[in-house]
Design an enzyme around this catalytic site. Structure first.
Site, PDB file in Angstrom:
ATOM      1  N   LYS A   1       0.831  -1.212   0.000  1.00 12.91           N
ATOM      2  CA  LYS A   1       0.000   0.000   0.000  1.00 12.91           C
ATOM      3  C   LYS A   1       0.862   1.257   0.000  1.00 12.91           C
ATOM      4  O   LYS A   1       0.594   2.196  -0.737  1.00 12.91           O
ATOM      5  CB  LYS A   1      -0.931   0.018   1.214  1.00 12.91           C
ATOM      6  CG  LYS A   1      -1.978  -1.069   1.251  1.00 12.91           C
ATOM      7  CD  LYS A   1      -2.857  -0.963   2.478  1.00 12.91           C
ATOM      8  CE  LYS A   1      -2.124  -1.024   3.779  1.00 12.91           C
ATOM      9  NZ  LYS A   1      -1.454  -2.258   4.128  1.00 12.91           N
TER      10      LYS A   1
ATOM     11  N   GLU B   1      -2.829   4.287  11.177  1.00  8.43           N
ATOM     12  CA  GLU B   1      -1.479   4.263  10.614  1.00  8.43           C
ATOM     13  C   GLU B   1      -0.424   4.046  11.692  1.00  8.43           C
ATOM     14  O   GLU B   1      -0.421   4.721  12.711  1.00  8.43           O
ATOM     15  CB  GLU B   1      -1.219   5.593   9.911  1.00  8.43           C
ATOM     16  CG  GLU B   1       0.056   5.653   9.148  1.00  8.43           C
ATOM     17  CD  GLU B   1       0.056   4.754   7.945  1.00  8.43           C
ATOM     18  OE1 GLU B   1       1.138   4.346   7.538  1.00  8.43           O
ATOM     19  OE2 GLU B   1      -1.019   4.443   7.422  1.00  8.43           O
ATOM     20  N   ARG B   2       0.450   3.121  11.451  1.00  9.06           N
ATOM     21  CA  ARG B   2       1.585   2.951  12.343  1.00  9.06           C
ATOM     22  C   ARG B   2       2.582   4.062  12.041  1.00  9.06           C
ATOM     23  O   ARG B   2       2.749   4.465  10.902  1.00  9.06           O
ATOM     24  CB  ARG B   2       2.218   1.581  12.130  1.00  9.06           C
ATOM     25  CG  ARG B   2       1.333   0.466  12.630  1.00  9.06           C
ATOM     26  CD  ARG B   2       1.944  -0.880  12.250  1.00  9.06           C
ATOM     27  NE  ARG B   2       1.125  -1.952  12.756  1.00  9.06           N
ATOM     28  CZ  ARG B   2       0.071  -2.447  12.121  1.00  9.06           C
ATOM     29  NH1 ARG B   2      -0.296  -1.941  10.970  1.00  9.06           N
ATOM     30  NH2 ARG B   2      -0.621  -3.435  12.637  1.00  9.06           N
TER      31      ARG B   2
END
Length: 181
Positions: A93, A124-125
């Site tokens: 991604k 989101e990391r």
């Protein structure tokens, strides 16, 4: 939390290019406050689809050419519509997003002034968010991109709502005549 009786609003405007905000529009990039007088409500009536018919041109949908043949052929993006990219870990991604944004804001010179991007990282990391930010910084593209992150350590409501924060940023840019990815 303090109940105000009004919907959640976020800052909008050119001051958000190259900045990272959270679900409530607070900067999380350690660059100081965002100084703007323009604000937008992020809560929308979700019973109606939010296509922007003025951007579709004469009622006939126009394709947003991404430069990625697989997307343009099998999953074409319609100008003025909303889309998202979801999937599990390790699917590529981040690389696909980098390519889409790069192609959108560095293509034909006559379109560069009209192009802008919004990246909303839902859940989101921080590693991927940092990776994207520093890659765009290295390529000199931050002046065309706005970021909204709902990170993994935040409550579920914040992670869910950041998608609407991103959509509000994109709708603002559309209202300014920009082609938004």
């Amino acid at each position: 939390v303090e109940r105000t009786g009004s919907p959640l609003t976020i800052p909008v405007g050119d001051e958000l290019f190259g900045r990272i905000i959270n679900v409530s529009g607070e900067p999380i990039d350690n660059k100081g406050p965002i100084l703007t007088k323009k604000y937008s409500v992020i809560e929308k009536d979700l019973s109606k689809p939010y296509l922007n018919p003025d951007r579709l041109g004469g009622g006939r949908p126009k394709m947003l050419e991404t430069g990625v043949k697989m997307i343009d052929l099998l999953f074409p993006l319609v100008k003025g519509s909303k889309m998202g990219l979801i999937g599990g870990a390790g699917l590529g991604k981040t690389i696909l997003i980098l390519e889409l944004i790069h192609n959108e804001i560095t293509r034909a010179p006559e379109k560069v002034q009209r192009s802008a991007c919004v990246f909303a990282g839902v859940g989101e990391r921080i590693r991927e968010g940092n990776e994207l930010y520093y890659e765009f910084q290295k390529q000199g593209m931050l002046d065309k991109i706005m970021f909204a992150f709902g990170q993994m350590n935040e409550p579920p409501g914040a992670k869910f709502g950041v998608a609407f924060t991103g959509v509000s940023l994109a709708e603002y840019l559309q209202s300014q005549g920009k082609d938004v990815l």
